[in-house]
Design a protein around this motif. Structure first.
Motif, PDB file in Angstrom:
ATOM      1  N   ASP A 155       1.670   6.366  -7.067  1.00 11.08           N
ATOM      2  CA  ASP A 155       0.542   7.082  -7.676  1.00 11.08           C
ATOM      3  C   ASP A 155       0.847   8.566  -7.868  1.00 11.08           C
ATOM      4  O   ASP A 155       0.247   9.223  -8.716  1.00 11.08           O
ATOM      5  CB  ASP A 155      -0.727   6.909  -6.834  1.00 11.08           C
ATOM      6  CG  ASP A 155      -1.355   5.539  -7.059  1.00 11.08           C
ATOM      7  OD1 ASP A 155      -0.963   4.859  -8.033  1.00 11.08           O
ATOM      8  OD2 ASP A 155      -2.232   5.139  -6.262  1.00 11.08           O
ATOM      9  N   THR A 156       1.783   9.094  -7.062  1.00 14.88           N
ATOM     10  CA  THR A 156       2.101  10.524  -7.170  1.00 14.88           C
ATOM     11  C   THR A 156       3.354  10.747  -8.037  1.00 14.88           C
ATOM     12  O   THR A 156       3.744  11.878  -8.271  1.00 14.88           O
ATOM     13  CB  THR A 156       2.387  11.122  -5.776  1.00 14.88           C
ATOM     14  OG1 THR A 156       3.557  10.454  -5.257  1.00 14.88           O
ATOM     15  CG2 THR A 156       1.231  10.908  -4.821  1.00 14.88           C
ATOM     16  N   LEU A 213       9.350   4.492 -14.024  1.00 14.35           N
ATOM     17  CA  LEU A 213       9.921   5.600 -13.267  1.00 14.35           C
ATOM     18  C   LEU A 213      11.337   5.808 -13.783  1.00 14.35           C
ATOM     19  O   LEU A 213      12.035   4.827 -14.057  1.00 14.35           O
ATOM     20  CB  LEU A 213      10.017   5.271 -11.785  1.00 14.35           C
ATOM     21  CG  LEU A 213       8.771   5.299 -10.918  1.00 14.35           C
ATOM     22  CD1 LEU A 213       9.201   5.348  -9.447  1.00 14.35           C
ATOM     23  CD2 LEU A 213       7.892   6.476 -11.233  1.00 14.35           C
ATOM     24  N   PRO A 214      11.815   7.053 -13.916  1.00 14.71           N
ATOM     25  CA  PRO A 214      13.210   7.274 -14.326  1.00 14.71           C
ATOM     26  C   PRO A 214      14.161   6.563 -13.370  1.00 14.71           C
ATOM     27  O   PRO A 214      13.867   6.438 -12.178  1.00 14.71           O
ATOM     28  CB  PRO A 214      13.369   8.799 -14.242  1.00 14.71           C
ATOM     29  CG  PRO A 214      11.979   9.332 -14.326  1.00 14.71           C
ATOM     30  CD  PRO A 214      11.082   8.293 -13.709  1.00 14.71           C
ATOM     31  N   GLU A 215      15.322   6.116 -13.900  1.00 12.38           N
ATOM     32  CA  GLU A 215      16.236   5.273 -13.114  1.00 12.38           C
ATOM     33  C   GLU A 215      16.707   5.911 -11.810  1.00 12.38           C
ATOM     34  O   GLU A 215      16.953   5.225 -10.837  1.00 12.38           O
ATOM     35  CB  GLU A 215      17.456   4.884 -13.957  1.00 12.38           C
ATOM     36  CG  GLU A 215      17.128   3.759 -14.918  1.00 12.38           C
ATOM     37  CD  GLU A 215      18.374   3.157 -15.538  1.00 12.38           C
ATOM     38  OE1 GLU A 215      18.675   1.995 -15.243  1.00 12.38           O
ATOM     39  OE2 GLU A 215      19.044   3.857 -16.325  1.00 12.38           O
ATOM     40  N   LEU A 216      16.880   7.234 -11.820  1.00 15.72           N
ATOM     41  CA  LEU A 216      17.398   7.870 -10.602  1.00 15.72           C
ATOM     42  C   LEU A 216      16.297   8.616  -9.838  1.00 15.72           C
ATOM     43  O   LEU A 216      16.586   9.481  -9.017  1.00 15.72           O
ATOM     44  CB  LEU A 216      18.554   8.811 -10.956  1.00 15.72           C
ATOM     45  CG  LEU A 216      19.795   8.086 -11.513  1.00 15.72           C
ATOM     46  CD1 LEU A 216      20.814   9.076 -12.072  1.00 15.72           C
ATOM     47  CD2 LEU A 216      20.465   7.215 -10.451  1.00 15.72           C
ATOM     48  N   ALA A 240       0.838  -1.208   0.000  1.00 16.65           N
ATOM     49  CA  ALA A 240       0.000   0.000   0.000  1.00 16.65           C
ATOM     50  C   ALA A 240       0.873   1.258   0.000  1.00 16.65           C
ATOM     51  O   ALA A 240       0.582   2.233  -0.702  1.00 16.65           O
ATOM     52  CB  ALA A 240      -0.934  -0.006   1.206  1.00 16.65           C
ATOM     53  N   GLU A 241       1.970   1.225   0.768  1.00 17.13           N
ATOM     54  CA  GLU A 241       2.893   2.369   0.822  1.00 17.13           C
ATOM     55  C   GLU A 241       3.541   2.587  -0.556  1.00 17.13           C
ATOM     56  O   GLU A 241       3.660   3.723  -1.031  1.00 17.13           O
ATOM     57  CB  GLU A 241       3.953   2.088   1.902  1.00 17.13           C
ATOM     58  CG  GLU A 241       5.093   3.080   1.996  1.00 17.13           C
ATOM     59  CD  GLU A 241       4.676   4.441   2.529  1.00 17.13           C
ATOM     60  OE1 GLU A 241       3.485   4.648   2.793  1.00 17.13           O
ATOM     61  OE2 GLU A 241       5.571   5.305   2.646  1.00 17.13           O
ATOM     62  N   CYS A 242       3.960   1.493  -1.194  1.00 18.65           N
ATOM     63  CA  CYS A 242       4.540   1.601  -2.546  1.00 18.65           C
ATOM     64  C   CYS A 242       3.531   2.225  -3.494  1.00 18.65           C
ATOM     65  O   CYS A 242       3.848   3.149  -4.248  1.00 18.65           O
ATOM     66  CB  CYS A 242       4.923   0.220  -3.085  1.00 18.65           C
ATOM     67  SG  CYS A 242       6.350  -0.520  -2.286  1.00 18.65           S
TER      68      CYS A 242
END
Ligand code: NI
Length: 226
Positions: A22-23, A46-49, A15-17
């Motif tokens: 989501d944001t 998601l971008p790698e960094l 749930a935390e992930c």
């Protein structure tokens, strides 16, 4: 060999992930593949960094470090920081093979990709399609696991992700270099370790389990490169 590692993350950790993901800002998944992969890949990552990715990656690697089944099956030496992907609206990733070596972002190091992992972060009831399909010499295996569960499979195998036709499929994925490069040796060690644990569970610790554990460790000593 494909190994299902259940409950790597608790429901609260999933749930935390999901709350942080989501944001987050998602970008085109083609950023992390070569030309061959880019032709087949339709998803977002998601971008790698990305800071959120780094934070969640740490959470996942910490959970894995305490997971005896993952350790026994992967005999992990190095793992790249976990990445995150998202498929929806028909997005998919056609049949492809992962690159044999991978740069560790933000460093001058490379790892050899012996094993691939996908950690599912979406409840299977929340989306249609999105199965990970892995091909090996025994045919094709279709995998869709509960949120928090992980599938470990040989990075040397051809694989794809089927189109997601309803909802969104969010997962983490990453590669591990094993202490034992040869997949046959690694598989034998895994089977021996599991058998020793079963014997120990049934009959308790004995001279025989001690001898078998010694043989396991001597094989690991012979075959590991660290
Ligand atoms: Ni792949």
């Amino acid at each position: 060999m494909m190994i299902h590692v259940p409950k790597v993350l608790t429901a609260e950790q999933v749930a935390e992930c999901r709350r942080l993901l989501d944001t987050a800002e998602w970008t085109d998944g083609k950023a992390t593949v070569g030309e061959q992969g880019a032709l087949a890949k339709r998803n977002r990552q998601l971008p790698e960094l990305s800071p959120v990715g780094r934070q969640l990656g740490e959470l996942i690697l910490t959970a894995l470090a305490r997971n005896p089944l993952f350790f026994s099956a992967a005999l992990p030496l190095k793992t790249v920081p976990p990445l995150f992907n998202r498929y929806e609206g028909g997005e998919h990733y056609g049949m492809h093979i992962d690159g044999a070596v991978r740069a560790v972002p933000g460093s001058s190091h490379f790892i050899r990709t012996d094993l691939s992992s996908t950690l599912f972060l979406t409840d299977p009831a929340d989306y249609d399609g999105g199965e990970l399909v892995v091909a090996d010499t025994f045919g094709q295996h279709s995998v869709k696991l509960p949120a928090g569960d992980l599938i470990l499979y040989p990075a040397s195998s051809l694989h794809r992700v089927n189109p997601v036709t309803r909802g969104a499929r969010i997962s983490s994925f990453f590669w591990t270099q094993s202490m034992v490069a040869d997949a046959r040796h690694r598989e034998l060690l895994f089977q021996l370790d599991q058998s020793i644990q079963r014997v120990r569970g049934k009959h308790g610790e004995s001279e025989e389990t001690l001898a078998l554990a010694g043989q396991y460790h001597n094989l690991l000593r012979m075959w590991s490169e660290i």
